[in-house]
Write an enzyme that holds these catalytic residues in place. Structure first.
Site, PDB file in Angstrom:
ATOM      1  N   HIS A 298      -7.397   4.255  -2.598  1.00  0.00           N
ATOM      2  CA  HIS A 298      -8.041   4.940  -1.475  1.00  0.00           C
ATOM      3  C   HIS A 298      -9.499   5.293  -1.773  1.00  0.00           C
ATOM      4  O   HIS A 298     -10.249   5.653  -0.861  1.00  0.00           O
ATOM      5  CB  HIS A 298      -7.259   6.212  -1.120  1.00  0.00           C
ATOM      6  CG  HIS A 298      -7.265   6.529   0.346  1.00  0.00           C
ATOM      7  ND1 HIS A 298      -8.249   6.097   1.198  1.00  0.00           N
ATOM      8  CD2 HIS A 298      -6.392   7.238   1.109  1.00  0.00           C
ATOM      9  CE1 HIS A 298      -7.992   6.534   2.420  1.00  0.00           C
ATOM     10  NE2 HIS A 298      -6.875   7.212   2.397  1.00  0.00           N
ATOM     11  N   ARG A 299      -9.917   5.199  -3.037  1.00  0.00           N
ATOM     12  CA  ARG A 299     -11.326   5.401  -3.344  1.00  0.00           C
ATOM     13  C   ARG A 299     -12.167   4.255  -2.799  1.00  0.00           C
ATOM     14  O   ARG A 299     -13.353   4.438  -2.466  1.00  0.00           O
ATOM     15  CB  ARG A 299     -11.536   5.491  -4.866  1.00  0.00           C
ATOM     16  CG  ARG A 299     -10.820   6.620  -5.563  1.00  0.00           C
ATOM     17  CD  ARG A 299     -10.974   6.501  -7.073  1.00  0.00           C
ATOM     18  NE  ARG A 299     -10.444   5.235  -7.575  1.00  0.00           N
ATOM     19  CZ  ARG A 299     -10.501   4.853  -8.846  1.00  0.00           C
ATOM     20  NH1 ARG A 299     -11.088   5.629  -9.738  1.00  0.00           N
ATOM     21  NH2 ARG A 299      -9.981   3.693  -9.227  1.00  0.00           N
TER      22      ARG A 299
END
Length: 325
Positions: A298-299
């Site tokens: 998700h980064r």
């Protein structure tokens, strides 16, 4: 407090991976229907007093709320004690397997990935009937007479096509020595295939898979799988991957939340393909259905990107002719 500490300890040390399989519970439904019929027969012979009690229960008022709206339960912050493993018992009740080689490298990589990259998983069900029809035609084609063809081939092509539409899927998060970070977008696809081998889990990848034709990709998949099973996969074969496919469907599983291969930002799980009732043009028909799931860093990838990527894969499995675009 001890239970909470133990749960936190488990989550911080053990990389969790969930898998899902659907089962036929029609026999249980028949059993429940029989039990309900028996209960209705019992109720029909109940006395008026019993019926009155039931009516009173159904129309009873909600108990008054407590006078205090909130209260606090103290939780001790003492760390959970971890007992040392006992000595191996005599006899054959237990066996100790040394963690070394591929198993040790894999476990270290999974822990590093699970607790460095924030994983988010999404999935969708897919009508893969036309994929199965294409696989059947390819198997009958003289061009593929000497090559193994399976739904994994169409899945691989779908992933390559979908990465081209969402390039961040193949990107990598890079932590720099000065404490800053960057996202490295790779405009090529080194397609990893998770392989269960006698040595353990291996993830060799097909270099520059985006440049291969359907036949060349089929040949590369066959070679990769055979090399892994024979124990001839080299470290170079496993380096530089950009996206991985894990085919859990061969084990009868429907979906999973796989752990991302270190150095990558996404992994796709292909579930088993089985016939199920499916609504087509307003009618329920038997279709070949699978579940496509994936985990993403998700980064690097936001929710819209990962959702679009999985939806693109699903669209190819539903209509492989889109690969001609």
């Amino acid at each position: 407090a001890k239970i909470a500490a133990k749960m936190a300890l488990s989550k911080s040390r053990i990389p969790h991976y969930s898998i899902v399989e659907e089962v036929d519970v029609s026999a249980l439904e028949d059993l429940r229907a029989g039990l309900n019929a028996g209960k209705r027969a019992d109720r029909s012979s109940s006395t008026p007093d019993e019926t009155d009690d039931l009516e009173s229960f159904l129309h009873a008022t909600t108990p008054a709320a407590p006078a205090v709206r909130e209260h606090t339960i103290p939780v001790s912050h003492a760390p959970a004690s971890v007992s040392a493993p006992s000595a191996p018992p005599a006899g054959d009740r237990e066996e100790t397997i040394p963690v070394k080689g591929v198993r040790k490298a894999t476990s270290s990589a999974m822990v590093r990935s699970a607790y460095t990259a924030p994983h988010v998983s999404v999935w969708t069900d897919v009508d893969a009937t036309r994929t199965m029809e294409l696989v059947k035609r390819l198997k009958a084609s003289p061009d593929f007479a000497d090559i193994k063809v399976s739904p994994l081939l169409i899945m691989a092509r779908a992933v390559i096509w979908a990465v081209r539409r969402t390039p961040l899927i193949g990107a990598a998060w890079i932590d720099k020595e000065d404490g800053s970070a960057e996202i490295r977008v790779r405009n090529y696809v080194n397609l990893g295939i998770a392989a269960a081998t006698p040595r353990g889990l291996l993830v060799p990848n097909i270099k520059d898979a985006q440049d291969l034709s359907m036949r060349e990709l089929a040949r590369a998949l066959e070679k990769l799988t055979l090399t892994a099973r024979e124990g001839r996969t080299t470290p170079a074969d496993q380096q530089g991957g950009t996206i991985t496919i894990t085919n859990i469907g061969v084990f009868g599983m429907d979906a999973g939340t796989p752990i991302i291969n270190p150095g990558e930002s996404g992994i796709v799980a292909m579930g088993t393909i089985r016939q199920k009732p499916w609504v087509v043009d307003g009618e329920v028909r038997p279709r070949f259905v699978t579940t496509v799931s994936g985990s993403f860093d998700h980064r690097v990838i936001d929710g819209d990107g990962m959702s679009r990527f999985i939806a693109d894969i699903a669209s190819i499995l539903e209509e492989p002719a889109l690969l001609l675009d």
